[in-house]
Design a protein around this motif. Structure first.
Motif, short mmCIF file in Angstrom:
data_model
loop_
_atom_site.label_atom_id
_atom_site.label_comp_id
_atom_site.label_asym_id
_atom_site.label_seq_id
_atom_site.Cartn_x
_atom_site.Cartn_y
_atom_site.Cartn_z
N ALA A 1 0.80 -1.26 0.06
CA ALA A 1 -0.02 0.19 -0.11
C ALA A 1 0.91 1.37 -0.17
N LEU A 2 0.19 2.40 -0.33
CA LEU A 2 0.58 3.81 -0.29
C LEU A 2 -0.14 4.44 0.97
N ILE A 3 0.37 5.05 1.89
CA ILE A 3 -0.43 5.50 2.89
C ILE A 3 0.03 7.03 3.23
N ASN A 4 -0.73 7.88 3.44
CA ASN A 4 -0.66 9.25 3.87
C ASN A 4 -1.38 9.43 5.20
N SER A 5 -1.29 10.63 5.71
CA SER A 5 -2.13 10.91 6.94
C SER A 5 -3.72 10.75 6.80
N TYR B 1 -10.88 -0.51 6.84
CA TYR B 1 -11.31 0.62 6.00
C TYR B 1 -12.72 1.15 6.49
N VAL B 2 -13.25 0.53 7.40
CA VAL B 2 -14.72 0.88 7.72
C VAL B 2 -14.50 2.17 8.65
N SER B 3 -13.45 2.25 9.57
CA SER B 3 -13.44 3.44 10.25
C SER B 3 -11.70 3.55 10.96
N LYS B 4 -11.32 4.43 11.13
CA LYS B 4 -9.99 4.75 11.74
C LYS B 4 -10.10 4.58 13.19
N GLN C 1 -10.56 2.73 16.72
CA GLN C 1 -10.57 1.13 17.14
C GLN C 1 -11.70 0.78 17.52
N MET C 2 -12.60 1.73 18.38
CA MET C 2 -13.71 1.08 18.95
C MET C 2 -14.74 0.75 17.80
N ILE C 3 -14.66 1.39 16.86
CA ILE C 3 -15.82 1.12 15.61
C ILE C 3 -15.43 -0.31 14.99
N GLN C 4 -14.00 -0.16 14.67
CA GLN C 4 -13.52 -1.37 13.99
C GLN C 4 -13.87 -2.76 14.97
N ASN C 5 -13.63 -2.53 16.41
CA ASN C 5 -14.10 -3.69 17.22
C ASN C 5 -15.48 -4.03 17.20
N THR C 6 -16.23 -2.86 16.89
CA THR C 6 -17.79 -3.04 16.99
C THR C 6 -18.06 -4.01 15.77
N TYR C 7 -17.47 -3.61 14.77
CA TYR C 7 -17.70 -4.08 13.06
C TYR C 7 -17.26 -5.57 13.32
N VAL C 8 -16.15 -6.06 13.96
CA VAL C 8 -15.62 -7.21 14.01
C VAL C 8 -16.53 -8.18 14.70
N ALA D 1 -18.94 0.87 1.12
CA ALA D 1 -19.18 1.50 2.28
C ALA D 1 -17.75 2.21 2.66
N ALA D 2 -16.70 0.92 2.49
CA ALA D 2 -15.32 1.26 2.88
C ALA D 2 -14.60 1.94 1.63
#
Length: 196
Positions: free
Chosen positions: A10-14, A54-57, A59-66, A110-111
């Motif tokens: 990947a290429l990543i910026n802020s 990619y759903v969210s930056k 962590q709480m939202i990522q955990n909810t998604y998982v 969505a992502a």
């Protein structure tokens, strides 16, 4: 201008991540025809889990998604939930593999990211992202107290679906709100052929 980090994948910026090889995120074209049910389920499950970053930056939202994806694959009785909302409806007329495919593509959509300027695609992605965010917020509210001893939120809202019990919703505002949102998600699923 922000610094760009280049990795093998990947290429990543802020603000953004550009994936060089998207094959890990897409189900092969003819895979659903040649794979058995178990292979198909594992394939979609893996790809849905890979999308968590990619759903969210946050962590709480990522955990909810998982947690939401795990619940959908391991515990949910979607037909029971659907019958509680649409008691007079017939069996689903969309094959489960097609619903799984549609659900995956909705979440992938969505992502996704699109360059500003393509207004139709940009609006579609923004709408999909907002719908997914609202679903995850509702899912979080279903189990937010689960880590406390004696909490039965998971069983009440995800297994027994007490949010669709008229007696429960008349006494509990939280159950009423979750139930109304659940109804809208079921109607959305009926329209899109998904299983969110």
């Amino acid at each position: 201008m922000s610094t760009v980090i280049e990795t093998k994948k990947a290429l990543i910026n802020s603000n953004q991540i550009l994936i060089k090889c998207i094959s890990n995120y897409l189900v092969p074209y003819n895979f659903s025809r040649s794979a058995n049910d178990t292979q198909l389920i594992f394939s979609y499950y893996r790809r849905l889990m890979r999308l968590r970053r990619y759903v969210s930056k946050r962590q709480m939202i990522q955990n909810t998604y998982v947690g939401y994806v795990k619940y959908k694959f391991k515990y949910e009785d979607y037909e029971k939930r659907r019958k509680l909302v649409l008691p007079k409806s017939k069996q689903l007329n969309v094959d489960w593999t097609q619903r799984l495919h549609n659900t995956y593509h909705f979440i992938l959509h969505a992502a996704s990211y699109v360059e500003p300027g393509d207004s139709t695609l940009e609006q579609d992605i923004l709408m999909s992202r907002q719908i997914l965010k609202n679903i995850l917020t509702n899912e979080y509210s279903k189990i937010e107290k689960d880590d406390k001893p004696g909490s039965t939120d998971f069983l009440d809202y995800r297994i027994a679906f007490k949010q669709h019990d008229p007696e429960e919703t008349s006494k509990n505002v939280k159950s009423l709100a979750i139930g109304e949102f659940d109804k809208n998600v079921i109607y959305l699923n009926e329209t899109l052929g998904t299983q969110l």
